[in-house]
Write an enzyme that holds these catalytic residues in place. Structure first.
Site, short mmCIF file in Angstrom:
data_model
loop_
_atom_site.label_atom_id
_atom_site.label_comp_id
_atom_site.label_asym_id
_atom_site.label_seq_id
_atom_site.Cartn_x
_atom_site.Cartn_y
_atom_site.Cartn_z
N GLY B 124 -43.44 -8.97 90.29
CA GLY B 124 -43.85 -10.12 89.92
C GLY B 124 -43.19 -11.66 90.06
O GLY B 124 -43.06 -12.08 89.42
N GLY B 125 -42.17 -11.85 91.20
CA GLY B 125 -41.94 -12.98 91.40
C GLY B 125 -40.55 -13.22 91.10
O GLY B 125 -39.92 -14.48 91.19
N HIS B 168 -51.77 -12.98 101.16
CA HIS B 168 -51.26 -12.12 99.86
C HIS B 168 -52.72 -10.95 99.49
O HIS B 168 -53.27 -11.92 99.11
CB HIS B 168 -50.40 -12.36 99.17
CG HIS B 168 -50.05 -11.63 98.31
ND1 HIS B 168 -48.86 -11.45 97.47
CD2 HIS B 168 -50.80 -10.71 97.04
CE1 HIS B 168 -48.57 -10.03 96.72
NE2 HIS B 168 -49.72 -10.08 96.84
N HIS B 195 -44.27 -18.40 93.40
CA HIS B 195 -44.39 -16.90 93.85
C HIS B 195 -44.79 -16.30 92.75
O HIS B 195 -45.25 -15.24 92.65
CB HIS B 195 -42.64 -16.31 94.03
CG HIS B 195 -41.79 -16.79 95.15
ND1 HIS B 195 -42.82 -16.88 96.73
CD2 HIS B 195 -40.88 -17.67 94.67
CE1 HIS B 195 -41.46 -17.48 97.69
NE2 HIS B 195 -40.65 -18.54 96.02
N GLU B 235 -49.30 -3.52 97.71
CA GLU B 235 -49.09 -5.27 98.49
C GLU B 235 -48.69 -5.71 99.68
O GLU B 235 -47.85 -4.90 100.08
CB GLU B 235 -48.29 -6.18 97.49
CG GLU B 235 -48.47 -5.74 96.48
CD GLU B 235 -47.84 -7.16 95.51
OE1 GLU B 235 -48.17 -7.34 94.17
OE2 GLU B 235 -46.63 -7.85 95.46
N ARG B 253 -48.65 0.04 87.75
CA ARG B 253 -48.60 0.23 87.17
C ARG B 253 -50.41 -0.46 87.83
O ARG B 253 -50.47 -0.79 88.84
CB ARG B 253 -47.73 -0.80 86.32
CG ARG B 253 -47.04 -2.31 87.40
CD ARG B 253 -46.49 -3.07 86.14
NE ARG B 253 -46.14 -4.10 87.67
CZ ARG B 253 -46.60 -5.09 87.40
NH1 ARG B 253 -47.80 -6.09 87.16
NH2 ARG B 253 -46.70 -6.37 88.64
#
Lengths: 163, 481
Positions: B124-125, B168, B195, B235, B253
């Site tokens: 989550g950056g 991304h 990010h 990812e 998740r």
């Protein structure tokens, strides 16, 4: 009735009168006939000649938000602007280190009286899991620290004063 | 918002997340108290916490998500990188063997700057830092460790080569308890600030059917490597020049951006999560799935894009969401809600669908213009600037786009239109009148125009159907006699 609004550096005066058939507004010497079509909490629609406008609005103690034609305008009432200007004048310039966002003080890395260089990290602030460094605004001694670790701070709150 | 929507609500602790949403004990206590059979962990907070998944199962409830060991295997970025390497899934050059500052510094020198510092437990950056020179490494490691400790309760870090011109692109996967695993195509999330993703879309303008099939197969292989169950996202970063792709991480998740997959595949991901958790098989095979049309999601944040995207707080005094064909708005806040420092400043997600990318884009632009959010600073104008940018329009955006093309962004100077000033003045007059009305309207006269709405809808109507506006008192007296 007369309303004075400020946005950025510009000040506007709107005079608006109510009469049987609706309203008439005067801005910069120009008159606009206004027909109010609908009025609810936070929502208005009115017509100026053939042009109808749907508006959403809200206000707090000093500001008024108006959403019209896909744009949000934020106006400050002239009284609020005056108070803010006054506060600016008495401010000690860059001696005061302020919080750039609301958050919680994570750590204080200096003590009062400590000599620091400009850019030195004085403390760490955290909000929404993001950490930011609060840096010295000038070379010199830390005069006073006004917050403690764990304390919640508001945006623009003075965190420390430099000598 | 979720509390208002819920049939029952249980108190789980104070606003400090560590005392409530991050407290396994408190969440479980509320679950037991309510008689819940299963817990959906949402996204954020405990959703990728293996101990929580295990604790839910130990308490005799179903965790709607993957098994604890799959979360653990993927949650440890260092171990996940090693596992992917073994399974032939390409990974970004990096370092994950030791957490000692000295070892990390040596590895950084070897890999070469700029380098990305990440939390081994992260996602989550959060707790992520780009370091451009050895001199900055020490402080970056310290800050990232503290953030990692705070966000994930684990301060270990890993390093990755920072690929500056990257796209991304992630793949949604689903796996059931019967050994079936499929992917539901990609989501491109290259528009990021700090990010964190702010705009996502599917299909990706970069992929062609062949690359899509290769990456989809790699995503399924990654999930199978950890015996994955339920919904997850693999990812990748893709080098747009060479079209090489690298495994970045797997989010174990549901993702924030899952709606764009739902609207283009016609699959309700959350419903399937629940059915998979209940032991049902996935009701379709890979070849049954197709992408239809194009979808874009914009994340609306309470933040100041002109000031380093710092979070904003305050009360949402008035919210009016856009409503249009092909539009979905998932929101967490409504009129009167407070945006506080305790939670992520994501107000809502606007999802636009269209038969083509151009139509979806156009619908999004209209939707954002029709979205009124008053009282708190938001990033809506910034989102519009991104959508209008030629590089975004051309579908060529990489993860550094925002800092490269929109650095120093300022909202466009608006000319103040007379109708905006008239609106402000009228709103003030109307509000003033409204607040004086209730005292006068305290009788039970059913025909009293001042009753219910508090004010007649049209002021220009004749006196018999409403007041003329020349004082509520006289209008009321006439109606009574």
């Amino acid at each position: 009735m007369r309303f004075v609004y400020q946005t950025g550096e510009a000040t506007f005066t709107v005079e608006i009168e109510k009469h049987n058939q609706g309203y008439s507004a005067r801005i910069n010497g120009e008159d606009y006939p206004v027909e109010l079509l609908k009025s609810e909490i936070g929502e208005l629609s009115f017509a100026i000649g053939p042009h109808e406008h749907l508006v959403y609005f809200a206000s707090d103690s000093s500001r008024r938000w108006v959403f019209i034609k896909g744009e949000t305008q934020v106006f400050e009432s002239s009284a609020a602007v005056r108070t803010r200007r006054g506060a600016d004048r008495t401010e000690q310039g860059e001696k005061r280190v302020r919080a750039p966002m609301p958050g919680q003080v994570r750590a204080v890395n200096v003590t009062a009286g400590e000599l620091v260089e400009k850019g030195h990290t004085l403390m760490l602030l955290e909000a929404m899991k993001m950490e930011i460094r609060i840096q010295a605004t000038r070379d010199g001694r830390v005069h006073r620290l006004l917050v403690e670790p764990g304390q919640a701070v508001e945006r623009d709150q003075v965190l420390a004063e430099m000598e | 918002m979720h509390v208002r929507l819920a049939d029952e609500a249980y108190y789980i602790g104070s606003s400090q997340p560590s005392d409530s949403y991050l407290s396994i004990e408190n969440v479980l206590r509320a679950a037991v108290q309510s008689g819940a059979q299963a817990i959906h962990p949402g996204y954020g907070f405990l959703s990728e916490n293996a101990d929580f998944a295990a604790a839910v199962r130990d308490a005799g409830m179903v965790f709607i998500g993957p098994p604890a060991q799959a979360i653990r295997a993927m949650g440890d970025k260092a171990a996940a990188r090693k596992l992917m390497q073994q399974r032939g899934v390409p990974i970004v050059p990096g370092y994950q063997d030791s957490d000692e500052d000295a070892a990390l510094a040596r590895a950084a020198d070897r890999i070469g700057y700029p380098i990305l510092v990440k939390a081994a437990a992260g996602g989550g950056g959060k707790a992520m830092r780009v370091v451009s020179s050895p001199a900055e490494l020490g402080e970056a490691l310290g800050a990232a460790r503290r953030e990692a400790q705070n966000a994930f309760g684990d301060q270990r870090l890993i390093l990755e080569k920072y690929i500056s011109q990257a796209r991304h692109i992630e793949f949604q996967i689903l796996a059931d308890t019967h050994g079936n695993a499929v992917h539901l195509f990609e989501r491109e999330c290259s528009v990021q600030r700090r990010h964190q993703k702010i705009i996502e879309e599917t299909p990706s303008p970069l992929l062609d059917p062949q690359l899509r099939a290769e990456m989809g197969a790699a995503a399924v292989a990654a999930a199978r490597a950890v015996d994955y169950e339920n919904a997850g996202t693999v990812e990748f970063i893709v080098d747009p020049g060479t079209r090489d792709f690298y495994f970045l991480e797997m989010n174990t998740r549901l993702q924030v951006e899952h709606p764009i997959t739902e609207v283009t595949t016609g699959v309700d991901l959350v419903q399937l999560q629940i059915r998979i958790a209940a032991g049902e098989p996935i009701p379709f095979a890979q070849q049954d799935l197709t992408q239809r049309g194009h979808a874009i999601e914009c994340r609306v944040y309470a933040e100041d894009p002109a000031n380093h995207f710092l979070p904003a707080t305050g009360c949402l005094l008035k919210v009016v969401e856009p409503q249009r064909p092909g539009l979905r708005v998932d929101s967490g806040f409504g009129t009167g809600d407070q945006v506080t420092v305790y939670y992520d400043p994501l107000i809502s997600k606007v999802i636009a669908y269209g038969e083509t990318r151009a139509i979806a884009l156009r619908r999004m632009q209209v939707a954002l213009r029709e979205y009124a959010l008053l009282g708190v600073q938001t990033n809506i104008e910034f989102l519009v600037s991104v959508l209008e940018h030629p590089e975004f329009q051309a579908g060529r955006v990489t993860t550094t786009f925002v800092e490269r093309e929109l650095a120093g962004w300022k909202p466009a100077a608006k000319s103040v239109r007379p109708e905006a000033l008239i609106a402000a003045a009228l709103s003030e007059m109307e509000t003033a009148m409204r607040t004086t009305v209730p005292a006068a309207a305290s009788d039970n006269d059913p025909f009293n125009p001042w009753e219910r709405g508090g004010y007649p809808r049209r002021l220009t109507e004749r006196p018999e159907s409403g007041g003329t506006g020349n004082g509520s008192g006289s209008g009321k007296k006439r109606a009574l006699r």
